[in-house]
Design a protein around this motif. Structure first.
Motif, short mmCIF file in Angstrom:
data_model
loop_
_atom_site.label_atom_id
_atom_site.label_comp_id
_atom_site.label_asym_id
_atom_site.label_seq_id
_atom_site.Cartn_x
_atom_site.Cartn_y
_atom_site.Cartn_z
N ASN A 1 0.82 -1.21 0.00
CA ASN A 1 0.00 0.00 0.00
C ASN A 1 0.86 1.25 0.00
N SER A 2 1.96 1.19 0.81
CA SER A 2 2.85 2.34 0.87
C SER A 2 3.47 2.61 -0.49
N GLY A 3 3.86 1.57 -1.23
CA GLY A 3 4.44 1.74 -2.55
C GLY A 3 3.46 2.31 -3.53
N ARG A 4 2.20 1.96 -3.44
CA ARG A 4 1.20 2.48 -4.36
C ARG A 4 0.86 3.94 -4.05
N GLN A 5 0.95 4.32 -2.80
CA GLN A 5 0.54 5.66 -2.40
C GLN A 5 1.63 6.71 -2.66
N GLN A 6 2.88 6.34 -2.54
CA GLN A 6 3.98 7.29 -2.70
C GLN A 6 4.72 6.99 -4.00
N SER A 7 4.90 8.00 -4.85
CA SER A 7 5.59 7.79 -6.12
C SER A 7 6.65 8.87 -6.32
N HIS A 8 7.69 8.50 -7.05
CA HIS A 8 8.76 9.44 -7.37
C HIS A 8 9.09 9.29 -8.84
N TYR B 1 -1.43 14.39 -0.71
CA TYR B 1 -2.89 14.31 -0.70
C TYR B 1 -3.32 13.30 0.36
N ARG B 2 -4.59 13.03 0.45
CA ARG B 2 -5.13 12.29 1.59
C ARG B 2 -4.60 10.87 1.69
N ARG B 3 -4.36 10.21 0.59
CA ARG B 3 -3.94 8.81 0.63
C ARG B 3 -2.51 8.60 0.17
N GLY B 4 -1.72 9.65 0.08
CA GLY B 4 -0.33 9.48 -0.32
C GLY B 4 0.28 10.76 -0.83
N GLY B 5 1.21 10.63 -1.75
CA GLY B 5 1.88 11.81 -2.29
C GLY B 5 2.66 11.48 -3.54
N ASP B 6 3.01 12.52 -4.29
CA ASP B 6 3.81 12.40 -5.51
C ASP B 6 5.01 13.32 -5.40
N ASP B 7 6.15 12.82 -5.83
CA ASP B 7 7.39 13.60 -5.83
C ASP B 7 7.98 13.52 -7.24
N VAL B 8 8.10 14.68 -7.89
CA VAL B 8 8.55 14.72 -9.28
C VAL B 8 9.71 15.70 -9.41
N THR B 9 10.74 15.29 -10.15
CA THR B 9 11.87 16.17 -10.48
C THR B 9 11.92 16.33 -11.99
N ILE B 10 11.85 17.58 -12.45
CA ILE B 10 11.83 17.88 -13.88
C ILE B 10 13.06 18.72 -14.23
N TYR B 11 13.84 18.26 -15.22
CA TYR B 11 14.97 19.02 -15.74
C TYR B 11 14.50 19.75 -16.99
N LEU B 12 14.39 21.08 -16.88
CA LEU B 12 13.85 21.87 -17.98
C LEU B 12 14.98 22.41 -18.84
N ASP B 13 14.90 22.10 -20.15
CA ASP B 13 15.85 22.61 -21.14
C ASP B 13 15.12 23.51 -22.12
N CYS C 1 2.86 18.02 -11.99
CA CYS C 1 3.43 17.24 -10.90
C CYS C 1 2.55 16.03 -10.58
N THR C 2 1.25 16.21 -10.57
CA THR C 2 0.33 15.14 -10.19
C THR C 2 -1.00 15.34 -10.92
N ASN C 3 -1.75 14.25 -11.03
CA ASN C 3 -3.09 14.35 -11.63
C ASN C 3 -4.17 14.48 -10.57
N ARG C 4 -3.76 14.69 -9.33
CA ARG C 4 -4.73 14.89 -8.25
C ARG C 4 -5.36 16.27 -8.36
N THR C 5 -6.57 16.42 -7.86
CA THR C 5 -7.28 17.68 -7.90
C THR C 5 -7.01 18.49 -6.64
N TRP C 6 -7.40 19.75 -6.68
CA TRP C 6 -7.20 20.63 -5.52
C TRP C 6 -7.94 20.10 -4.29
N ASN C 7 -9.09 19.52 -4.49
CA ASN C 7 -9.88 19.03 -3.35
C ASN C 7 -9.18 17.89 -2.62
N GLU C 8 -8.36 17.12 -3.34
CA GLU C 8 -7.68 15.98 -2.73
C GLU C 8 -6.36 16.38 -2.05
#
Length: 313
Positions: free
Chosen positions: A34-41, A128-140, A58-65
């Motif tokens: 469950n922890s692996g499904r909820q947290q992503s990098h 968000y309520r059931r986990g989180g997303d962590d994204v690193t973007i290298y912008l060129d 960064c994420t497809n979650r909505t503001w409400n979540e």
């Protein structure tokens, strides 16, 4: 009989103990799953054309979540942060970057007009309520190169040169012609400290022969289609040494003549000044009086007339 009862109790207890141990291990595995499904990098690269708008997701979650959403931005010249938490926004970038949301209330980072200064690392953390997303973007940032091409003479051979400079990334250059092209080509790629590329292709042609419809084709990530430069439209620079020689000859012939006339004019002015000065020193005093202004003469006559009038009265 009693011995059999005791043995049965022991077997039952051991069986229950194994059952409990097996249930605990399964629960840990589920929690880990469950922890692996909820947290992503996620780590990814994103390329944007210079001067265009950019949207970083960064994420497809909505503001409400979401509980909070933080963008930590590291650029070449500064670090800044943009965040949203508990209905409050924070932004200390002050360079045209801010948070937006889609029609379905999904959050993203918007850059109004991308410049070279926007290149860097964009790290986003969304909880968000059931986990989180962590994204690193290298912008060129992609920058279109400037194309120039010409003909020049080198070791009694004609060389066609095509150059694509101040571009990001490096451009690709090809030569095209209606006939067969010589195989002697040389391509040189250089990168300056700011990350811009200069690509130069040199095509050595047969002596005194320029192929029909010779053109330089340049491909770059900034353009959807290749750019073509026709050799007939290219300015031939082979005349340059001849023109320099002509200018030198003209300078050698004209400059002395100009110096002669200028010197002669200056000499005349000097002689006139010396003569006028000599004449003014050699004139007698009465002659000097004769050349005085008329106003001075009138003033002397008036003074004599006034003195005479006093005597008669």
């Amino acid at each position: 009989m009693e011995m059999m009862w005791v043995c049965g109790v022991i077997v039952l207890l051991v069986s229950e103990a194994r059952s409990l141990d097996s249930g605990t291990n399964q629960s840990t595995s589920d929690n880990s799953s469950n922890s692996g499904r909820q947290q992503s990098h996620d780590v990814r690269n994103q390329t944007v054309s210079l001067g265009s708008a950019a949207n970083l997701t960064c994420t497809n979650r909505t503001w409400n979540e979401m509980i909070y959403n933080i963008w930590k931005i590291t650029l070449k010249t500064k670090k800044c942060q943009i965040s949203f938490s508990d209905g409050k926004s924070y932004n200390n970038c002050s360079d045209g970057k801010f948070l937006r949301n889609t029609s379905s209330a999904q959050s993203y980072l918007h850059i109004q007009k991308v410049s070279i200064a926007d290149e860097g690392v964009y790290n986003c953390e969304s909880i968000y309520r059931r986990g989180g997303d962590d994204v690193t973007i290298y912008l060129d940032v992609t920058v279109a190169p400037t194309i120039s091409t010409w003909l020049e003479q080198q070791d009694n051979r004609t060389v066609a040169v095509c150059r694509a400079e101040q571009g990001k990334p490096a451009a690709s250059i090809m030569w095209k012609s209606a006939g067969n092209l010589p195989l002697v080509t040389k391509v040189e790629t250089q990168r300056d400290p700011d990350g811009f590329f200069r690509v130069e292709s040199r095509l050595v042609l047969a002596e005194g022969d320029v192929p029909e419809n010779l053109s330089c084709s340049v491909k770059h990530a900034f353009w959807e289609e290749e750019k073509i430069m026709i050799v007939n439209q290219i300015k031939d620079l082979s005349w340059f040494p001849l023109r320099i020689s002509v200018l030198i000859i003209i300078g050698v012939l004209v400059v002395p003549v100009l110096l002669f006339f200028v010197g002669k004019n200056l000499l005349r002015r000097r002689l006139r000044f010396n003569m006028s000065e000599h004449v003014s020193k050699s004139l007698p005093a009465e002659d000097v009086e004769e050349v005085e202004p008329y106003a001075s003469y009138v003033q002397r006559v008036n003074s004599i007339y006034n003195s005479s009038a006093v005597l008669f009265t």
